[in-house]
Design a protein around this motif. Structure first.
Motif, mmCIF file in Angstrom:
data_model
loop_
_atom_site.group_PDB
_atom_site.id
_atom_site.type_symbol
_atom_site.label_atom_id
_atom_site.label_comp_id
_atom_site.label_asym_id
_atom_site.label_seq_id
_atom_site.Cartn_x
_atom_site.Cartn_y
_atom_site.Cartn_z
ATOM 1 N N SER A 67 0.825 -1.211 0.000
ATOM 2 C CA SER A 67 0.000 0.000 0.000
ATOM 3 C C SER A 67 0.861 1.264 0.000
ATOM 4 N N MET A 96 0.180 4.727 -2.051
ATOM 5 C CA MET A 96 0.143 6.052 -1.432
ATOM 6 C C MET A 96 1.022 7.062 -2.167
ATOM 7 N N LEU A 99 -0.771 8.068 -5.253
ATOM 8 C CA LEU A 99 -1.890 8.941 -4.921
ATOM 9 C C LEU A 99 -1.420 10.362 -4.612
ATOM 10 N N ALA A 143 -7.659 10.866 3.868
ATOM 11 C CA ALA A 143 -7.518 9.724 2.959
ATOM 12 C C ALA A 143 -6.769 8.582 3.637
ATOM 13 N N SER A 173 -9.103 6.981 6.158
ATOM 14 C CA SER A 173 -10.134 6.192 5.480
ATOM 15 C C SER A 173 -9.573 4.874 4.959
ATOM 16 N N PHE A 174 -8.312 4.873 4.518
ATOM 17 C CA PHE A 174 -7.694 3.618 4.079
ATOM 18 C C PHE A 174 -7.553 2.650 5.246
ATOM 19 N N TYR A 213 -7.923 1.898 -3.781
ATOM 20 C CA TYR A 213 -7.075 3.078 -3.734
ATOM 21 C C TYR A 213 -6.132 3.149 -4.932
ATOM 22 N N SER A 214 -5.760 1.986 -5.487
ATOM 23 C CA SER A 214 -4.938 1.991 -6.705
ATOM 24 C C SER A 214 -5.715 2.580 -7.870
ATOM 25 N N VAL A 250 -8.218 4.687 -7.651
ATOM 26 C CA VAL A 250 -8.377 6.121 -7.396
ATOM 27 C C VAL A 250 -7.099 6.878 -7.732
ATOM 28 N N SER A 251 -5.946 6.343 -7.291
ATOM 29 C CA SER A 251 -4.681 7.035 -7.513
ATOM 30 C C SER A 251 -4.315 7.077 -8.985
#
Length: 368
Positions: A289, A293, A296, A320, A323-324, A353-354, A356-357
């Motif tokens: 992760s 990050m 992101l 963020a 939230s993760f 998240y990947s 989103v980023s």
């Protein structure tokens, strides 16, 4: 390019270290305040203030492991936003730092942070947590394992055993041990209760102060119950000290190898390993992760900031990151309740998240 990497790496690592130190200091303060209620007076030989500080210090690696992806996000966002606000990143772009090259620079740094997170979570945190529990046990007399204790199961040639261990002692012995023996038809054959048990070198437990009850049901007339009290009793078993420790520890505090071995033991004895499989795959995916990050955070370098507007984006990074962390725990509980695939349950927060980023990178960096 070497100068650019040195600049970005120095700024990002310094920022991550500062944010991590701030969060760890906050957690350390709260943990110390929580432990003060257990501290005894100066004249007492029990739990002292120095012991409380040592116990809290041993919890720092566990907090560090949980916080690293969050602090990586916050620290990298702060650096990228500050470089954009001061127009330094614009100068770097005109000097040849394109989007893909900038992404490659951050991903290289992210790989180093992935390795750091894995080392802390797989080696430092389990060792420190085990020593913290032993430190507390020196004053409490034993390590309690919840209200119901730790349950284990073993299959042997002609019998099945259900084992319950209520507590562990600082000398690695077990306290308040119950062993239930069943035959291949599921009928209770015997019940053994021991005040204390130790691990022998020849795959056996040496029990002390034992009360053993044997049930015989060969027929209605011959059925009877025999009870006997023994000072010592030897029970052959392949359940090792590592397996008992694995059942006693929280899954998130175990190393990847210990989790894998314990999952194999549960599968071999037809026990549910869903919870431990989720934690195993979370151990695998959680360090990765850090890569998500840094990706992101990269689009923040391409935004246009007004004076003082950087604080808003740093606050967004904090939200963020939190939230993760919440999503990671939430998916673990939901996946365990609904029997989702363990690897998918552990990977879903990172996948979300990947997406989103990468979407933010594609929209803000490549298209604009």
């Amino acid at each position: 390019m070497k100068t650019v990497r040195r600049l970005i790496y120095g700024e990002v690592i310094g920022s991550i270290a500062f944010v991590t130190l701030g969060f760890l200091s906050l957690f350390f303060f709260f943990d110390v305040v929580d432990e003060l209620s257990f501290v005894r007076g100066k004249t007492s030989s029990g739990y002292q203030l120095l012991d409380a500080f040592m116990y809290v210090a041993l919890q720092v690696p566990s907090h560090l492991y949980e916080l690293l992806p969050i602090t990586v996000l916050i620290g990298t966002i702060f650096v990228m936003a500050r470089l954009a606000q001061s127009s330094e990143f614009t100068i770097l772009r005109t000097s040849g730092l394109g989007p893909w090259r900038a992404l490659r620079v951050l991903l290289t740094l992210g790989l180093g942070l992935v390795l750091l997170t894995f080392i802390v979570g797989d080696y430092l945190a389990p060792l420190a947590d085990r020593n913290a529990q032993l430190l507390k046990a020196r004053f409490e007399g034993r390590i309690s394992i919840g209200q119901t204790g730790a349950w284990l199961k073993e299959r042997q040639a002609y019998s099945q055993f259900a084992v319950n261990v209520r507590a562990l002692a600082p000398d690695a012995s077990m306290r308040d041990v119950h062993v239930f023996e069943f035959d291949n038809h599921g009928l209770l054959v015997s019940m053994t209760v021991a005040e204390q048990a130790r691990f022998a070198s020849d795959e056996a437990w040496l029990m002390q102060q034992v009360e053993r009850t044997e049930f015989s049901a060969r027929g209605t007339d011959a059925a009877h119950v025999e009870r006997q009290k023994l000072t010592n009793f030897r029970w052959p078993t392949s359940i090792s000290a590592e397996m008992v420790s694995a059942a006693a520890l929280r899954p998130e505090r175990m190393s990847t190898i210990d989790l894998f071995q314990y999952i194999r033991h549960l599968d071999a004895n037809a026990q549910s390993a869903q919870r431990y499989e989720i934690e195993f795959w979370r151990k695998v995916f959680y360090p990765l992760s850090c890569l998500v990050m840094v990706v992101l955070a990269l689009p923040f370098a391409y935004l246009h900031f007004r004076s003082g507007g950087i604080a808003t984006y740093v606050f967004g990074g904090v939200m963020a990151g939190i939230s993760f962390f919440l999503l990671n725990n939430l998916f673990g509980y939901i996946g365990n309740l609904n029997h989702w695939q363990p690897w998918l349950t552990a990977a879903l927060p990172g996948i979300i998240y990947s997406v989103v980023s990468l979407s933010a990178f594609g929209w803000l960096v490549l298209r604009r």
